[in-house]
Write an enzyme that holds these catalytic residues in place. Structure first.
Site, PDB file in Angstrom:
ATOM      1  N   ASP A 206       0.842  -1.208   0.000  1.00 57.24           N
ATOM      2  CA  ASP A 206       0.000   0.000   0.000  1.00 57.24           C
ATOM      3  C   ASP A 206       0.878   1.260   0.000  1.00 57.24           C
ATOM      4  O   ASP A 206       2.100   1.181   0.154  1.00 57.24           O
ATOM      5  CB  ASP A 206      -0.878  -0.036   1.265  1.00 57.24           C
ATOM      6  CG  ASP A 206      -1.986   1.013   1.247  1.00 57.24           C
ATOM      7  OD1 ASP A 206      -2.309   1.537   0.168  1.00 57.24           O
ATOM      8  OD2 ASP A 206      -2.531   1.311   2.332  1.00 57.24           O
TER       9      ASP A 206
ATOM     10  N   GLU B 243       2.694   5.358  -3.792  1.00 59.43           N
ATOM     11  CA  GLU B 243       2.745   6.369  -4.878  1.00 59.43           C
ATOM     12  C   GLU B 243       4.054   7.155  -4.847  1.00 59.43           C
ATOM     13  O   GLU B 243       4.469   7.598  -5.910  1.00 59.43           O
ATOM     14  CB  GLU B 243       1.536   7.306  -4.758  1.00 59.43           C
ATOM     15  CG  GLU B 243       0.203   6.615  -4.977  1.00 59.43           C
ATOM     16  CD  GLU B 243      -0.188   5.650  -3.861  1.00 59.43           C
ATOM     17  OE1 GLU B 243       0.194   5.903  -2.706  1.00 59.43           O
ATOM     18  OE2 GLU B 243      -0.839   4.640  -4.152  1.00 59.43           O
TER      19      GLU B 243
ATOM     20  N   ASP C 280      -9.082   3.434  -2.937  1.00 57.84           N
ATOM     21  CA  ASP C 280     -10.127   3.807  -1.977  1.00 57.84           C
ATOM     22  C   ASP C 280     -11.385   4.356  -2.640  1.00 57.84           C
ATOM     23  O   ASP C 280     -11.555   5.562  -2.780  1.00 57.84           O
ATOM     24  CB  ASP C 280      -9.574   4.859  -1.013  1.00 57.84           C
ATOM     25  CG  ASP C 280      -8.384   4.332  -0.227  1.00 57.84           C
ATOM     26  OD1 ASP C 280      -8.188   3.100  -0.199  1.00 57.84           O
ATOM     27  OD2 ASP C 280      -7.659   5.154   0.364  1.00 57.84           O
TER      28      ASP C 280
HETATM   29  O1  MIG Z   1      -4.510   6.060   3.999  1.00 59.01           O
HETATM   30  O2  MIG Z   1      -4.013   0.886   5.599  1.00 59.01           O
HETATM   31  O3  MIG Z   1      -5.987   2.013   0.087  1.00 59.01           O
HETATM   32  O4  MIG Z   1      -7.081  -0.145   1.453  1.00 59.01           O
HETATM   33  O5  MIG Z   1      -7.206   0.012   4.260  1.00 59.01           O
HETATM   34  C1  MIG Z   1      -5.113   4.851   4.283  1.00 59.01           C
HETATM   35  C2  MIG Z   1      -5.192   1.589   5.656  1.00 59.01           C
HETATM   36  C3  MIG Z   1      -4.129   3.733   4.119  1.00 59.01           C
HETATM   37  C4  MIG Z   1      -5.167   2.912   2.137  1.00 59.01           C
HETATM   38  C5  MIG Z   1      -5.579   1.690   1.397  1.00 59.01           C
HETATM   39  C6  MIG Z   1      -6.662   0.997   2.153  1.00 59.01           C
HETATM   40  C7  MIG Z   1      -6.171   0.631   3.535  1.00 59.01           C
HETATM   41  C8  MIG Z   1      -5.723   1.899   4.263  1.00 59.01           C
HETATM   42  N1  MIG Z   1      -4.697   2.577   3.473  1.00 59.01           N
END
Ligand code: MIG
Length: 723
Positions: free
Chosen positions: A318, A321, A430
C-alpha cells in the site's frame, strides 16, 4: 527523434534519451534506430521542454485504454493526469489516481503506448471535441505505435511487448474478507469462525496496518498477535490465507532493525542536501527505501521471509505512490499560521486554513525534492514518479523468487506502471460505498483488463463512507464476476461482512458467494485460457461484437468466452436494461446456483427482471460453462469429482476445462490437466465428447461429467458421462 520497426505492426519512436523503464520485456539496446521527422497519426509541438502530441479524432472514433482512470470506458470527454496520487475521494472531476498505464486504443484504427514514467496529461475531447492532446512533461520518452485496425490485435501486441499477465494462486479466486482493521488475532479468529459457523465460503482474511508495532514495517505487535506462527497455522488449518499489508515508509527509530540497516547501507532516498529524505506517513517520520536501486530491492524483498516462512503467500503493498501526509517543514509553517489565528477573531481565515491542512498532503514539491540512485543515474522522484509502486512490487517479487521459488503468490499493489501486470496486480484503491462507484468498478475492471491486469478488483461494498444492505448485496453480486473478490471497508465506517446486516441479507450473500464457488472451475479455466490467448479475461462487449450499440455499452461485460455479466447497479431496482448482441442468449437468473431459472432471449434490447436476491447472467449461444456443484468452504478443501456442464447449444459448443495444483508454476512444465468438452446438436438431441489431456504428474480427480444442455427453445437435455 529516431524510429525502429519492431514487428509488422509496431514502430517505436524515440524522443531524446528516455529513462529505461521495465515496461517491456525485450532489450531495447539491440534495436537499430533510424532518424525520422514525423510520427504516424500525431502532430508534434514542443513547448518549454514538454512535448505535445495532438491527434485528430473523428465524430465516431472511440478511445479506450488508460487502465486505472476515472471517467467512462470510452475515454472521450475528460482530462486524465498520469501522476501517481493517493486520492481517497474518487469524484468525477478528479484527474489522477494511483497508477499510470499509458496504453490507448483508437478503436478500429490503431493503438499506442507511451513509455514515460513522469507526468503525462491526456486531454481527450475535453478542450476540443475533435482532438486528443497529450502533454508529456519531458522530451525524453518512447512511443510505440501499433498499426492495426483490429482492437484485439492491438491488445495482443501490447501484451507481447509488456508481457503475459500474472497468474495468482487458485485460492485467490475465492472470496476474501478485509477491513481496516481487524486489529488483533482474536478479532480475526472471530471473523474466521463466523464464516465457517455460518456456512459462508471464504479463502482469505486481510491484515491491515494495525497488526504492526507502531506501524513499523516488517514487525508484528506481540500484544495483539501473541504467538503469531501458531495463529497463522491455526488459520491455515481452517482454510484461511492471511494477507498482511506492507507499507514502504520506514519509521525513523533508533534500534529498529529495518531503519538501522537502511541507514547503514544508504538504502533510503535522499533530499537536495544528500540527507535521507523525511516524510510523514502512518508511523510518523519515515524514510523511503530507494527501490530503483537493485541492492535495495534485494534487501527489501527478503524481508517478506518474516511471513513466507510461516506459509503466508498473499500481500498488499500500500501507500506506494508514495503517499506523503506532509513533510516536517510544511507542517511547522502551517502550525505557525494556525497559531497566529489565536491572536484575533477569525472567520474567513478559518475557512482558508482548514482546506490548507488537506493540501499539505502529496504536494508536487515534495516529489521534486527527493532523489533516486538508479543504475541509469540520479533522478528526482518527480521525473520518474510513476515507477515507485512498480519497483516496490518488483522488490517483493525478486524476494519471492529467492524465498518462495516456484510458489505462486497473491500480490496487490496500490500504485503501478505499465508492465506491472506481468509480475503482480493492483486493487483499485479507496472507493466509496456509493452506487455510482459500482459503475466505476465495472468500467475500470474492463479498462484495466485491456492494459493486461486480468486479475484485479475494487473494494466490494465500498471502502469509505457507510454502506447499506442493498448496496452490499448488489455489489457482492457484481463481485461474483470480479477476478479479485474482496470486500473491504475503512476505519470508522459501518461493518460490511456478510452477517453484518440482517438474516435475509446474510442468506442472499451466502448464496451469492456460493455461486462464485460453483463457478470456480469455469473462472479458473477461462482465466488460463485468456492468459494463453492474450485476450482480456474481463472484456468489454466491443471486443466480441461489432454492432454499434455494443461499442457503447459500459455496464455489461464478458467474463471469459461464455458468460456475459449484467449486474444491477441501481438502488431499488427489480431488474435492468440489457443489450443482447448478435445472437441468442440464455438468461440465468440465479438466486441459488442449484436452481436453473433459465430463459432463451432473441438478440435485442430488453428490460430483464432481477429481484434483490437474483443475480442476472447470460450464457452466449453455442457456448458452455462448467460448475462444481458440491459445496465447499474454501477452494482447496476437497478435490472435485463431478463437473456439471451447462450449455446453450443451437449448433455446437466447446469448452476447455483446465486445472493444476493451483499453487506452483509446474503447469509450465506440463503438470496440468485439460479436458476438451464438446457438444454438438444432432437430430433429436446432442452428441457429447470429452477428451482428456493430462500429464502423469498431475492427474485429474474428475470422474463424472454431467451435461445439462438447453436448445433454442430452452428445452433441457441431459447426459452423464464417466471419464
Ligand atoms: O490512507 O491501511 O488504500 O485499502 O485500508 C489509508 C489503511 C491507508 C489505504 C488503502 C486501504 C487501507 C488503508 N490505506
Amino acid at each position: 527523434m529516431k524510429k525502429a520497426k519492431l514487428t509488422e505492426i509496431t514502430t517505436l519512436y524515440r524522443f531524446g534519451i528516455p529513462f529505461e523503464t521495465d515496461a517491456t520485456v525485450f532489450k531495447k539496446n539491440d534495436l537499430t534506430f533510424k532518424k525520422c521527422e514525423k510520427i504516424d497519426y500525431f502532430s508534434i509541438t514542443e513547448k518549454e521542454n514538454k512535448i505535445i502530441l495532438t491527434l485528430k479524432l473523428f465524430k465516431d472514433d472511440k478511445v479506450y485504454g488508460l487502465g486505472e482512470t476515472l471517467g467512462s470506458l470510452n475515454k472521450r470527454g475528460k482530462v486524465y493526469k498520469l501522476y501517481a496520487t493517493d486520492d481517497p475521494i474518487h469524484t468525477p472531476e478528479k484527474d489522477a489516481l494511483y497508477g499510470s498505464h499509458p496504453f490507448v486504443i483508437i478503436s478500429n484504427k490503431f493503438g499506442f503506448f507511451i513509455d514515460y514514467p513522469g507526468e503525462m496529461i491526456f486531454d481527450i475531447s475535453y478542450t476540443k471535441l475533435d482532438k486528443m492532446i497529450i502533454t508529456i512533461n519531458s522530451n525524453n520518452f518512447d512511443i510505440y505505435i501499433f498499426d492495426t485496425k483490429k482492437d484485439v490485435e492491438v491488445i495482443r501486441e501490447y501484451l507481447k511487448l509488456t508481457g503475459k499477465p500474472y497468474i495468482p494462486p487458485k485460492w485467490a479466486f475465492g472470496y476474501q474478507q478485509c477491513r481496516w482493521s481487524y486489529p488483533d488475532a482474536e478479532t480475526i479468529k472471530e471473523v474466521a469462525n463466523n464464516f465457517r459457523k455460518r456456512n459462508i465460503p471464504c479463502d482469505a482474511i486481510y491484515m491491515d496496518i494495525d497488526y504492526m508495532e507502531n506501524y513499523k514495517v516488517f514487525t508484528i505487535d506481540e500484544n495483539k498477535f501473541p504467538n503469531f506462527p501458531e495463529f497463522v497455522s491455526e488459520m491455515k488449518s481452517m482454510g484461511f490465507n492471511l494477507v498482511p499489508i506492507v507499507d514502504p515508509g520506514v519509521k525513523i527509530e533508533k534500534g529498529y532493525d529495518v531503519y538501522e540497516e537502511g541507514i547503514k547501507n544508504e538504502y533510503f532516498c535522499k533530499d537536495e542536501n544528500d540527507k535521507n529524505f523525511v516524510a510523514t506517513v502512518w508511523p510518523g517520520y519515515t524514510h523511503f527505501p530507494d527501490f530503483l536501486n537493485p541492492e535495495v530491492r534485494k534487501w527489501w524483498g527478503e524481508k517478506y521471509k518474516l511471513f513466507t516462512d510461516l506459509g503466508i503467500t498473499g500481500f498488499w503493498n500500500d501507500m506506494n505512490e508514495p503517499s506523503i501526509f506532509f513533510v516536517p517543514k510544511t507542517l511547522k509553517e502551517y502550525l505557525k499560521k494556525v497559531d497566529k489565528l489565536k491572536e484575533k477573531e477569525v472567520g474567513l481565515e478559518f475557512f482558508m486554513i482548514k482546506d490548507e491542512a488537506v493540501s499539505l498532503s502529496n504536494r508536487r514539491e515534495y516529489y521534486k525534492s527527493f532523489y533516486h540512485n538508479t543504475p541509469q543515474g540520479k533522478y528526482s522522484n518527480d521525473e520518474i514518479h510513476n515507477l515507485y509502486g512498480y519497483y516496490m512490487t518488483k522488490a517483493t517479487v525478486e524476494g519471492f523468487e529467492k524465498i518462495i521459488p516456484n510458489k505462486r503468490y497473491l500480490l496487490l499493489s496500490r500504485s503501478s506502471y505499465a508492465g506491472h501486470h506481468r509480475i503482480a496486480t493492483i486493487w483499485m484503491g479507496d472507493n466509496m460505498s456509493w452506487w455510482e462507484h459500482m459503475l466505476v468498478n465495472i468500467r475500470m475492471l474492463q479498462s484495466l483488463n485491456l492494459s493486461g491486469f486480468f486479475y484485479t478488483g475494487a473494494d466490494i461494498g465500498g471502502f469509505g463512507s457507510n454502506t447499506s444492505p442493498e448496496l452490499v448485496i448488489r455489489w457482492m453480486q457484481l463481485g461474483v464476476f470480479s477476478p479479485l473478490y474482496r470486500n473491504h471497508s475503512a476505519l470508522g465506517t459501518r461493518h460490511q461482512e456478510p452477517w453484518a446486516f440482517d438474516e435475509y441479507t446474510e442468506e442472499i450473500l451466502r448464496n451469492t458467494i456460493k455461486l462464485r464457488y460453483a463457478l470456480i472451475p469455469y473462472l479458473y479455466s477461462e482465466f488460463f485460457n485468456s492468459v494463453d490467448s492474450l485476450i482480456p479475461f474481463i472484456s468489454p462487449l466491443f471486443l466480441y461484437f461489432n454492432d454499434e450499440i455494443s461499442k457503447n455499452i459500459e455496464d455489461q461485460f464478458m467474463v471469459g468466452n461464455s458468460i456475459m455479466a449484467t449486474p444491477v447497479i441501481q438502488p431499488n431496482a427489480k431488474g435492468r436494461y440489457v443489450h443482447l448482441p448478435e445472437h441468442k442468449w440464455l438468461y440465468w437468473k440465479v438466486s441459488n446456483y442449484k436452481y436453473r431459472n433459465v430463459k432463451v432471449y432473441e438478440p435485442g434490447d430488453y428490460y430483464i427482471d432481477a429481484d434483490l436476491n437474483e443475480i442476472p447472467m447470460f450464457i452466449k449461444e453455442n457456448s458452455l460453462i462448467v460448475l462444481n456443484e458440491e459445496e465447499i468452504n474454501y477452494i482447496n478443501e476437497k478435490s472435485i469429482k463431478e463437473l456439471t456442464v451447462i450449455g446453450f447449444v443451437t449448433d455446437s459448443g466447446e469448452f476447455t476445462y483446465f486445472d493444476d495444483d493451483g499453487e506452483t508454476y509446474n503447469f509450465k512444465n506440463g503438470k496440468y490437466v485439460k479436458i476438451n468438452i464438446s457438444v454438438k446438436k444432432i437430430e433429436n438431441g446432442y452428441n457429447y465428447e470429452i477428451e482428456k489431456d493430462e500429464s502423469e504428474d498431475f492427474v485429474s480427480t474428475i470422474e463424472i461429467i454431467k451435461f445439462e444442455i438447453y436448445d433454442e427453445k430452452g428445452e433441457k437435455y441431459t447426459e452423464v458421462l464417466e471419464i
